[in-house]
Scaffold this active site. Sequence first.
Site, PDB file in Angstrom:
ATOM      1  N   ASP A 200       0.814  -1.222   0.000  1.00  0.00           N
ATOM      2  CA  ASP A 200       0.000   0.000   0.000  1.00  0.00           C
ATOM      3  C   ASP A 200       0.847   1.271   0.000  1.00  0.00           C
ATOM      4  O   ASP A 200       1.839   1.370   0.733  1.00  0.00           O
ATOM      5  CB  ASP A 200      -0.861  -0.020   1.278  1.00  0.00           C
ATOM      6  CG  ASP A 200      -1.827   1.142   1.366  1.00  0.00           C
ATOM      7  OD1 ASP A 200      -2.747   1.183   0.537  1.00  0.00           O
ATOM      8  OD2 ASP A 200      -1.663   1.996   2.252  1.00  0.00           O
ATOM      9  N   GLU A 252       1.739  -0.322  -4.768  1.00  0.00           N
ATOM     10  CA  GLU A 252       0.828   0.750  -5.184  1.00  0.00           C
ATOM     11  C   GLU A 252       1.685   2.015  -5.246  1.00  0.00           C
ATOM     12  O   GLU A 252       2.122   2.525  -4.225  1.00  0.00           O
ATOM     13  CB  GLU A 252      -0.302   0.917  -4.173  1.00  0.00           C
ATOM     14  CG  GLU A 252      -1.370   1.872  -4.689  1.00  0.00           C
ATOM     15  CD  GLU A 252      -2.196   2.524  -3.590  1.00  0.00           C
ATOM     16  OE1 GLU A 252      -3.316   2.937  -3.884  1.00  0.00           O
ATOM     17  OE2 GLU A 252      -1.713   2.639  -2.447  1.00  0.00           O
ATOM     18  N   ASP A 321     -10.875   1.529  -4.574  1.00  0.00           N
ATOM     19  CA  ASP A 321     -10.760   2.991  -4.465  1.00  0.00           C
ATOM     20  C   ASP A 321     -11.392   3.744  -5.626  1.00  0.00           C
ATOM     21  O   ASP A 321     -11.453   4.975  -5.596  1.00  0.00           O
ATOM     22  CB  ASP A 321      -9.274   3.410  -4.420  1.00  0.00           C
ATOM     23  CG  ASP A 321      -8.585   2.988  -3.144  1.00  0.00           C
ATOM     24  OD1 ASP A 321      -9.272   2.846  -2.113  1.00  0.00           O
ATOM     25  OD2 ASP A 321      -7.349   2.800  -3.173  1.00  0.00           O
TER      26      ASP A 321
HETATM   27  C1  GLC Z   1      -4.281   3.144  -0.621  1.00  0.00           C
HETATM   28  C2  GLC Z   1      -5.514   2.311  -0.440  1.00  0.00           C
HETATM   29  C3  GLC Z   1      -6.609   3.200   0.047  1.00  0.00           C
HETATM   30  C4  GLC Z   1      -6.196   3.819   1.357  1.00  0.00           C
HETATM   31  C5  GLC Z   1      -4.836   4.508   1.249  1.00  0.00           C
HETATM   32  C6  GLC Z   1      -4.263   4.812   2.594  1.00  0.00           C
HETATM   33  O1  GLC Z   1      -4.423   4.102  -1.598  1.00  0.00           O
HETATM   34  O2  GLC Z   1      -5.831   1.647  -1.615  1.00  0.00           O
HETATM   35  O3  GLC Z   1      -7.828   2.512   0.175  1.00  0.00           O
HETATM   36  O4  GLC Z   1      -7.138   4.749   1.773  1.00  0.00           O
HETATM   37  O5  GLC Z   1      -3.900   3.720   0.588  1.00  0.00           O
HETATM   38  O6  GLC Z   1      -3.823   3.638   3.223  1.00  0.00           O
END
Ligand code: GLC
Length: 552
Positions: A200, A252, A321
Site C-alpha cells: 500500500d 501501489e 478505491d
Molecule cells: C491506498 C488504499 C486506500 C487507502 C490509502 C491509505 O491508496 O488503496 O484505500 O485509503 O492507501 O492507506
Amino acid sequence: MKETKWWQQAVGYQIYPRSFNDSNNDGIGDLPGIMEKIPYLKKLGVDFLWLNPIFVSPNVDNGYDISDYQGIAPEFGTMEDFDKLLDQAHQADLKIIMDLVVNHTSDQHPWFLQAKLSRDNPYHDYYIWHDGKKDTPPNDWPSIFGGSVWEYNEECGQYYFHTFAKEQPDLNWDSPKLRQDILEMITWWLDKGIDGYRVDAISHLKKADFTLPQGNDNARPFAHFQNVAGIEDYLNELKNVFAKYDLLTVGEASGVSAGQAPSWVGPDGYFKMIFEFDHINLWQKTEQKINIPGFKKALSTWQNGLSHGQGWNALYMENHDVPRSISLFDVPEDLEVTAGKAIAMMYFCLQGTPFIYQGQELGMTNFPFTKIEQIETQNSHYQYQELLAQGLTKKEAMVVIQSTTRDNARTPMQWDDSKNAGFSEVNSRLAVNPNYKKINATAQIDQPDSLFSFYQKLIQLRKNHPVLITGEFLELLPDHQQMFVYKRLGETKEFADFLVLVNLTDEVARFNLPEQKEAQLILSNYTVENSLTNSEIFQPFEARLYQVASEK
Ligand code: GLC
Ligand code: CA
C-alpha cells in the site's frame, strides 16, 4: 518460448472482505465467507487472491489504519480462520497475497499511543514530528484526504505528519528500530506461507525537505512525498526481505511514471510489478465521461515503457478505491454487458498480470447515491465538505460524490436475486445496489453469453496461448478517437500474433486497417463473421480478438 514466472502467468482476483460474503449474518463479510466461495473463484479460473486489509483496525479508513499488524480484525474472524483459509486456498491451488500497509499506522496503534506521550519516549522516533506553534503548521503541504498533512498533538506539543487521514500517522522510515520491527513483522507473515503482498501507498515512504513550499504545482500537489529521491534505500530493504521467498509483490506506486518504472519493476526492481495511476487519474475528474485518447495513451505508454523485459505491468480497471468501470464509460443500460466484455478484452490482453476486482466479472455498476448519509468512506465526507465550502449546493455536491466515491466499488457483492443479494441475511452498512435482481452471479455462471463466462474464456485463452502472456505489445491506429487496437507479437513465423480491436464508445466506429493475413476470430462480443476487412465498421463497444499471421 520465453520463460515465465508463476506471477506472470497468473490472473488475480481482488477481494474486499467486508463486502464479499457474510457467513455469520452480522452484515459484515468475513474470512469463513471467503472460504465458502472458493469453488466460485475456481470456476472463474483465477490463480491468486489479493485480500484488502483484514488486520485489527479502528476502521477510520476501512482497515488501512492498522492498530495490530499481527491480529485479525474480530469482525472478519480469527487467526485460526485465516490459517484455515490459507490452507484451503492452497489445496485448491489458489495463492493468497495480503495488503501490506507500512507507510502509516492507526493513531490507535500501541506505537503511536506511546510515541505521542513525550518527546523522549522510545517510540517517539517511530513517527514524523515537527516543532511548531499550534495553528501554524510547519508547511503548506496538503494531505491526500484533504486539509494539511500536519496535525498538532497536545500531549507532546508537536505536529505529526499524515499523508492520508489525521488518524493515520506516517511512520518514520529513517528510524532503524522502526524498520527492523516492520521487516520482522513482514517475515512473520511470509513464514506463515502467504504468497506475496500488495504494498500500500509505498511511493510515499520518503518525504522531501519540509522547508520546501508546496508551491503552485497543482498538477502534482503531493510531489513532496511521492517517489522522492532517497526512497530507494527503504525500498531496497523491503526487496532484500522479499527476495528470500518466491513472491508476487505489487506496489501501489502513485507518482511513479512509466519512465521511472523500470527501476521499480525491472530485473533489479523492488517489486514484481506496480499499480500505476495514469489511466485511472483520468477518471477522478468531476466530468464523468472518460477521455478515450488520453486513456489509450496512458495504457500504451506503460506497455511500451515496460516492454522487452524492462519490467512487468499490473493490469487493472477497478479496485476498492475507484468507481465501477462500466459506469465510467457512461454506458447505456442496454449495452452494459457488451461494454463490460469490451472493457474486459481491452485490458486483459495487454502485457502484464490482470487483476479482477470483485463484482467486475459480473458487471456491477455504480450505486445511485443521493445523500451523504449513505456514504461510508471518510474521504468522500471530506470531499463533500470541501465542495460545499466551494459554494456547491448539497445536490450538486452529491452529483460529484456519486460518480467518484470509493463506495461505488464497496457495496455488497451480488451473489443472487434473494434478499441482500445473497451477501447476508441482514442489511450491511452500505446498501446493496438495487440492480442486484438483474446483475448477480447466479444469473450468470451457467450462461454462455454472460460477462462471467466471457471472463472465464479470457482467463482460459491466456492460459492456452503463451503469446497473450509474453508477446510484445504493438499499438495500431494510435490516433483513432474510438478504437483501441493492438497486437501481441508471437515469436515465430507461424500463425502467431494476436490482434485486439475494441470500440471504447457507444457510437459506431469506422477505421481502415492494413490487410491482416489468415485472420481467425477467437472471441467477440457481437455475432460476427470470421473475416476482417481493410475497411471495418464496429458497433458500439464491439470487441474482437483475432489470431493473425505473424508480422515476423
Ligand atoms: C491506498 C488504499 C486506500 C487507502 C490509502 C491509505 O491508496 O488503496 O484505500 O485509503 O492507501 O492507506
Ligand atoms: Ca460476518
